[in-house]
Motif scaffolding. Structure first.
Motif, mmCIF file in Angstrom:
data_model
loop_
_atom_site.group_PDB
_atom_site.id
_atom_site.type_symbol
_atom_site.label_atom_id
_atom_site.label_comp_id
_atom_site.label_asym_id
_atom_site.label_seq_id
_atom_site.Cartn_x
_atom_site.Cartn_y
_atom_site.Cartn_z
ATOM 1 N N HIS A 450 0.651 -1.157 0.027
ATOM 2 C CA HIS A 450 0.144 -0.002 0.095
ATOM 3 C C HIS A 450 0.780 1.093 0.178
ATOM 4 C CE1 HIS A 450 -3.016 -2.818 0.670
ATOM 5 N NE2 HIS A 450 -3.275 -2.846 1.882
ATOM 6 N N ILE A 451 0.345 2.350 -0.413
ATOM 7 C CA ILE A 451 1.330 3.484 -0.737
ATOM 8 C C ILE A 451 0.343 4.619 -0.215
ATOM 9 C CG2 ILE A 451 2.587 5.152 -2.130
ATOM 10 C CD1 ILE A 451 2.883 2.611 -4.048
ATOM 11 N N LEU A 452 0.871 5.574 0.704
ATOM 12 C CA LEU A 452 0.224 6.738 1.211
ATOM 13 C C LEU A 452 1.225 7.956 0.385
ATOM 14 C CD1 LEU A 452 -1.487 8.495 2.806
ATOM 15 C CD2 LEU A 452 0.158 8.372 4.584
ATOM 16 N N HIS A 453 0.528 8.850 -0.239
ATOM 17 C CA HIS A 453 1.477 9.897 -0.896
ATOM 18 C C HIS A 453 0.508 11.162 -0.538
ATOM 19 C CE1 HIS A 453 3.820 12.110 -3.437
ATOM 20 N NE2 HIS A 453 2.759 12.587 -4.335
ATOM 21 N N VAL A 454 1.458 12.160 -0.172
ATOM 22 C CA VAL A 454 0.992 13.531 0.253
ATOM 23 C C VAL A 454 1.688 14.619 -0.531
ATOM 24 C CG1 VAL A 454 0.272 15.125 1.831
ATOM 25 C CG2 VAL A 454 0.300 13.130 2.579
ATOM 26 N N LYS A 455 0.962 15.054 -1.650
ATOM 27 C CA LYS A 455 1.602 16.180 -2.469
ATOM 28 C C LYS A 455 2.355 17.257 -1.620
ATOM 29 C CE LYS A 455 -1.342 15.300 -6.477
ATOM 30 N NZ LYS A 455 -2.117 15.772 -7.573
ATOM 31 N N PRO A 456 3.337 17.887 -2.075
ATOM 32 C CA PRO A 456 3.947 18.901 -1.082
ATOM 33 C C PRO A 456 3.109 20.167 -1.353
ATOM 34 C CG PRO A 456 5.177 18.579 -3.293
ATOM 35 C CD PRO A 456 4.144 17.374 -3.099
ATOM 36 N N LYS A 474 -3.822 17.512 -0.060
ATOM 37 C CA LYS A 474 -4.146 16.376 -1.052
ATOM 38 C C LYS A 474 -3.475 14.996 -0.671
ATOM 39 C CE LYS A 474 -5.355 19.209 -4.874
ATOM 40 N NZ LYS A 474 -5.355 19.426 -6.379
ATOM 41 N N PRO A 475 -3.780 14.435 0.473
ATOM 42 C CA PRO A 475 -3.466 13.088 0.441
ATOM 43 C C PRO A 475 -4.069 12.128 -0.300
ATOM 44 C CG PRO A 475 -4.706 13.548 2.278
ATOM 45 C CD PRO A 475 -4.575 14.762 1.319
ATOM 46 N N GLU A 476 -3.221 11.010 -0.517
ATOM 47 C CA GLU A 476 -3.925 9.705 -1.263
ATOM 48 C C GLU A 476 -3.225 8.318 -0.966
ATOM 49 O OE1 GLU A 476 -4.650 7.858 -5.717
ATOM 50 O OE2 GLU A 476 -3.374 9.431 -5.433
ATOM 51 N N ASN A 484 -4.573 -8.076 -8.412
ATOM 52 C CA ASN A 484 -4.362 -7.051 -9.315
ATOM 53 C C ASN A 484 -5.296 -5.947 -9.197
ATOM 54 O OD1 ASN A 484 -1.518 -7.882 -9.949
ATOM 55 N ND2 ASN A 484 -2.571 -8.971 -11.709
ATOM 56 N N ASN A 485 -6.420 -6.149 -8.144
ATOM 57 C CA ASN A 485 -7.265 -4.988 -7.981
ATOM 58 C C ASN A 485 -6.691 -3.869 -7.178
ATOM 59 O OD1 ASN A 485 -8.989 -6.584 -9.485
ATOM 60 N ND2 ASN A 485 -9.573 -7.592 -7.669
ATOM 61 N N SER A 486 -7.309 -2.623 -7.121
ATOM 62 C CA SER A 486 -6.825 -1.568 -6.318
ATOM 63 C C SER A 486 -7.931 -0.661 -5.594
ATOM 64 C CB SER A 486 -5.817 -0.568 -6.899
ATOM 65 O OG SER A 486 -6.426 -0.187 -8.117
ATOM 66 N N LEU A 487 -7.685 -0.136 -4.790
ATOM 67 C CA LEU A 487 -8.683 0.843 -3.995
ATOM 68 C C LEU A 487 -7.936 2.152 -3.805
ATOM 69 C CD1 LEU A 487 -11.452 1.724 -2.981
ATOM 70 C CD2 LEU A 487 -10.615 0.629 -0.773
ATOM 71 N N SER A 488 -8.344 3.282 -4.152
ATOM 72 C CA SER A 488 -7.725 4.611 -3.988
ATOM 73 C C SER A 488 -8.718 5.625 -3.004
ATOM 74 C CB SER A 488 -7.398 5.374 -5.165
ATOM 75 O OG SER A 488 -6.935 6.762 -5.134
ATOM 76 N N ILE A 489 -8.279 6.074 -1.767
ATOM 77 C CA ILE A 489 -8.814 6.805 -0.973
ATOM 78 C C ILE A 489 -8.282 8.268 -1.208
ATOM 79 C CG2 ILE A 489 -9.698 7.484 1.269
ATOM 80 C CD1 ILE A 489 -9.315 4.301 1.684
ATOM 81 N N ALA A 490 -8.824 9.283 -1.598
ATOM 82 C CA ALA A 490 -8.056 10.596 -1.873
ATOM 83 C C ALA A 490 -8.936 11.767 -1.526
ATOM 84 C CB ALA A 490 -7.710 10.722 -3.439
ATOM 85 N N PRO A 491 -8.845 12.305 -0.252
ATOM 86 C CA PRO A 491 -9.516 13.367 0.202
ATOM 87 C C PRO A 491 -8.843 14.715 -0.168
ATOM 88 C CG PRO A 491 -8.067 12.423 2.116
ATOM 89 C CD PRO A 491 -7.986 11.350 0.829
ATOM 90 N N VAL A 492 -9.570 15.555 -0.295
ATOM 91 C CA VAL A 492 -9.014 17.149 -0.681
ATOM 92 C C VAL A 492 -9.447 18.172 0.215
ATOM 93 C CG1 VAL A 492 -9.037 18.938 -2.316
ATOM 94 C CG2 VAL A 492 -8.808 16.261 -3.245
ATOM 95 N N TYR A 505 -13.664 17.291 0.268
ATOM 96 C CA TYR A 505 -14.491 16.029 -0.139
ATOM 97 C C TYR A 505 -13.575 14.912 -0.181
ATOM 98 C CZ TYR A 505 -12.343 17.236 -4.867
ATOM 99 O OH TYR A 505 -11.461 17.582 -5.847
ATOM 100 N N THR A 506 -14.044 13.774 -0.463
ATOM 101 C CA THR A 506 -13.236 12.633 -0.465
ATOM 102 C C THR A 506 -13.740 11.897 -1.882
ATOM 103 O OG1 THR A 506 -13.036 12.539 1.933
ATOM 104 C CG2 THR A 506 -12.688 10.358 0.416
ATOM 105 N N ARG A 507 -12.918 11.281 -2.684
ATOM 106 C CA ARG A 507 -13.086 10.308 -3.887
ATOM 107 C C ARG A 507 -12.525 8.839 -3.474
ATOM 108 N NH1 ARG A 507 -14.947 11.180 -8.752
ATOM 109 N NH2 ARG A 507 -14.567 13.526 -8.338
ATOM 110 N N LEU A 508 -13.488 7.947 -3.539
ATOM 111 C CA LEU A 508 -13.104 6.497 -3.474
ATOM 112 C C LEU A 508 -12.844 5.948 -4.801
ATOM 113 C CD1 LEU A 508 -15.148 5.511 -0.548
ATOM 114 C CD2 LEU A 508 -12.873 6.340 -0.416
#
Length: 841
Positions: A450-456, A474-476, A484-492, A505-508
């Motif tokens: 799993h990867i957690l990424h937060v834009k600078p 904007k973390p994701e 090979n399935n994936s789930l992305s959780i991206a709040p803004v 808001y949040t996008r799944l």
């Protein structure tokens, strides 16, 4: 007992089919190795090629043979050999050719005798190009790239030689692969490649696509067309004499044939031309061999030098085919010094193949189920070009490391180590570099990391007249799931310091590989909700950074915004043939917002900010309202060709255009929705390569409103205008048009975008431009609603400026305003065009 009998049978078959080995070394009289010389068994197509040290290995059934060795510029030599179970050593020492120069009387104003030979070869070109109607063969391909030096830093980042797999001086192998591919061809254009085996040092598929270069073609594609979309003019093309000078340097006799060595000399620089030598047989006027070169002076891009050596041999009495081909590559870019070779050895030609019905289809490359699961003994048995010492070492070391890492991924100890030893987050990371954290799982769980990424944060700062200074967080979190399935959780999270509004808001997004019938595809579901701020034109014609520059420096606020509470459900199905079906349902509670700041860096009392709504549409006031909108879309490019892996297919493009249809329905009086409309849109777009005459790109569309009873301002058809100096939406925008002046709810409208990239045509005649390799681009953008609402602009410009930039001069003829002339800067050319393609522009 049965197992014992089968073992005896297996041993018996092996013994009956035993192949012997001939090894040796090819050198000149001074004991210097002759790299990539051709070694063959006379009367057959069984052969091999020497490596860079002049060493070869040749496998053949037991028997007595005549072994033939040839090398461009040296006299062919034959030796007899008896092949048996015991390896046989057979070395060759080749003598340079003693070229005979015929006495030719050249009168004043006459021409070199090479021209008469070339004219005969041109006459026979079409015959040899289409002589073979069908064939199969095998191609062994070995690719090698070596670094000979690296810079200390690259774009501000320190270059770590360990990451590149080279020594501390920046020298070593960075790419090494080998593969065996079966080629099947049937006239006029049916091709199928079957990858029998392939591997890359350290893991990977390797380089499996034969780089076959056909000099019987008028326009020769050298390696990949993206590097030089114009192609290159063959030395025996139909009009070659207009582009080349020729000089007969002599002839020699080989197997009773006279072979002419002809120097190929470009008449002009900066044309797509070869230089070097081509060898033509006398009487039948076919290509015997080539030693040709491309350089940066002749429209070679990115690569400094590309040398092409081919050897052609008789497959039958009348048919010759390429036996081996070697590409030598050298380049120096950004401080990286790279050299490499790509060797293709062709064998087992069959000119009368019996193809089954429907053997040729849209799959042009197919990988065997066990193509990357071959053992070292297998490679040692089929490899026609012996590995060099450093290549053997590279394969051994990198494969061992990759194997160890693969095994350790399932170990709890390794997982704990990976989790524990992630580098700590630096204090500057949230502001400058961003934060990336990996969460590892055992391989046998079927779950990747799993990867957690937060834009600078600094890259997410914005400024506009509605919110003032804006901070976006904007973390994701990307979760790798089984299969090979994936789930992305991206709040803004967005906060405006001037209007003190918090939008969040949040996008799944869930992506799943799924079959529809027998066909594999990808389903993507997206669920989003919260509060956000949006441009009235959902295609976002002005980027935040450009708006900031114009707002703070020039006191011009082009971006127009509204806030909305929203909920959205979207579905996207990408089929195996790259067709895409999409559907979405969006609810918005649309709230007008106003300017809250007039701060600028340079005060200008002669200017004032415009209100925060499209002032061109004063007859359509923006009031708070609700909208429930259904969107449907479908896109397809017919005629797709595929690469087929053991578990899936990949579409790789088509010669036909892409078609797209879309429909939107404003659903009235459900969930308080105030909108009621139906609108449609169709478009077709493509890129057409005319080789020497450049590339033509187009995007043609039409649409309209079937029903426009209640249309909110965000639901209008907005044409992508541009009132700034920068433009990066080529083929999808109007460079000088206002953003909202032409917005409409008409029953019909049409749009057209066309541009032609000359790719060096014309500009290669202008001294300064030809040296800089700046290329001409020209075209037009237009839309038509009715006689009172239409727009046409034409433009011409230069692209490939520093490989990245493009500058256009544009004249816009407008039905609702005066004619305008302006200059626009954008991305274009070799690298800039790649950036635009990645963005989908």
């Amino acid at each position: 007992m049965i197992r014992f009998q089968l073992t005896l049978l297996f041993v018996f078959v092996i013994a009956c089919c035993q192949a012997g080995i001939i090894r040796g070394r090819i050198t000149d009289a001074r004991q210097q190795p002759l790299p990539f010389a051709t070694v063959m068994l006379k009367g057959t197509t069984i052969g091999t090629t020497t490596n860079a040290n002049g060493e070869y290995r040749l496998d053949a059934p037991d028997g007595n043979y005549t072994v033939v060795c040839q090398y461009i510029g040296y006299r062919k030599k034959e030796q007899t050999a008896s092949i048996s179970n015991t390896p046989n050593t057979l070395d060759f020492i080749l003598e340079p050719l003693s070229l005979q120069i015929k006495e030719v009387v050249v009168k004043a104003g006459g021409e070199d005798p090479a021209y008469a030979i070339i004219r005969q070869a041109i006459k026979k070109r079409n015959y040899y190009q289409h002589q073979v109607k069908a064939y199969t063969s095998e191609a062994y391909i070995k690719g090698l790239l070596k670094l000979r030096g690296v810079p200390k830093s690259f774009f501000g980042q320190k270059v770590d030689t360990k990451d590149l797999g080279v020594d501390s001086a920046g020298k070593g192998i960075v790419f090494l692969s080998e593969s065996l591919t079966k080629i099947s061809y049937q006239a006029p254009d049916q091709l199928k490649l079957e990858v029998i085996s392939g591997r890359q040092s350290g893991g990977g598929f390797g380089f499996n696509f034969p780089t076959y270069i056909n000099f019987y073609d008028n326009n020769v594609t050298a390696v990949i067309s993206q590097v030089s979309p114009r192609g290159y003019i063959s030395p025996i093309a139909q009009n070659a004499i207009s582009f080349y000078k020729y000089r007969l340097e002599g002839s020699f006799v080989e197997d009773g044939r006279t072979v002419n060595k002809i120097a190929v000399i470009p008449r002009r620089k900066y044309e797509p031309l070869f230089s070097g030598h081509i060898f033509i047989t006398d009487g039948d006027w076919r290509i015997h061999s080539t030693d040709l070169e491309l350089t940066k002076d002749y429209q070679l891009e990115l690569i400094d030098t590309l040398r092409i050596r081919q050897t052609h041999v008789p497959v039958t009495t009348d048919v010759w085919r390429t036996k081996d081909q070697v590409l030598y590559i050298a380049l120096k870019q950004f401080g990286f010094n790279v050299a490499g070779t790509f060797v293709n050895v062709y064998s087992n030609y069959n000119l009368q193949p019996d193809f089954k019905p429907k053997y040729f289809n849209k799959t042009i490359m197919k990988y065997d189920t066990a193509f990357n699961d071959k053992k070292i003994a297998y490679w040692d048995s089929i490899r026609p070009v012996p590995l060099e010492v450093d290549e053997q070492k590279d394969f051994h070391q990198k494969d061992s490391i990759a194997h160890a890492m693969k095994d350790s991924l399932a170990a709890r100890k390794n997982i704990d180590s990976l989790r524990k030893h992630q580098p700590p987050v630096k204090w500057s990371a949230p502001f400058f570099g961003g934060i990336t954290r990996h969460y590892y799982f055992r391989k046998d769980t079927g779950i990747g990391s799993h990867i957690l990424h937060v834009k600078p944060l600094l890259t997410q700062l914005e400024y506009n007249t509605v919110e003032g200074l804006v901070v976006n967080v904007k973390p994701e979190l990307r979760l790798s799931l089984k299969g090979n399935n994936s789930l992305s959780i991206a709040p803004v999270i967005r906060y405006g310091f001037s209007n003190t509004h918090l939008n969040a808001y949040t996008r799944l997004t869930w992506t799943k590989n799924a079959r529809l019938g027998q066909r594999l595809g990808t389903n993507t579901w997206s669920l989003a909700g919260g509060k956000r701020i949006s441009q009235f034109n959902k295609e976002e014609p002005i980027r935040p950074l450009i708006n900031e520059i114009y707002t703070l420096l020039l006191k011009e606020n082009y971006m127009k915004l509204y806030e909305n509470w929203f909920g959205q459900l979207q579905f996207r199905r990408e089929f195996q043939n790259s067709a895409v079906l999409s559907a979405g349902l969006t609810y918005e509670d649309r709230i007008p917002v106003v300017n809250t700041t007039d701060f600028v860096l340079f005060k200008n009392d002669q200017k004032s900010f415009t209100p925060n709504y499209p002032v061109e549409l004063t007859s359509v006031p923006m009031v708070r309202h609700q909208a429930l909108v259904l969107d449907l879309g479908f896109r397809i490019q017919p005629g797709q060709r595929f690469i087929e892996m053991p578990d899936r297919k990949f579409a790789i493009g088509s010669d036909l255009p892409t078609f797209e249809v879309a429909y939107s329905k404003g659903i009235y009086n459900i969930a308080g929705s105030d909108v009621d409309f139906d609108k449609w849109q169709v478009r077709v777009f493509d890129k057409m390569n005319f080789k020497l005459f450049g590339e033509f790109h187009y995007n043609i569309g039409a649409g309209g409103f079937i029903n426009d009873k209640r249309v909110g301002l965000p639901d209008y058809r907005h044409f992508n205008g541009n009132q700034t100096f920068f433009n990066d939406k080529y083929l999808n925008s109007f460079s000088l048009a206002p953003y909202y002046q032409y917005s409409t709810t008409a029953a019909f409208y049409a749009t057209g975008h066309v541009e032609h990239h000359f790719n060096g045509l014309l500009t290669n005649k202008i001294p300064l431009l030809q040296k800089l390799k700046w290329n001409l681009v020209a075209g037009s953008n237009a839309f038509y609603v009715n006689s009172d609402n239409n727009y046409v602009e034409i433009f011409a410009g230069l692209e490939n400026i520093f490989k990245v930039l493009r500058v256009d001069v544009v004249a816009g003829y407008q039905s609702k305003d005066n004619t305008r002339v302006g200059v626009r800067l954008g991305m274009g050319g070799l690298l800039g065009g790649m950036v635009n393609s990645a963005r989908g522009k």
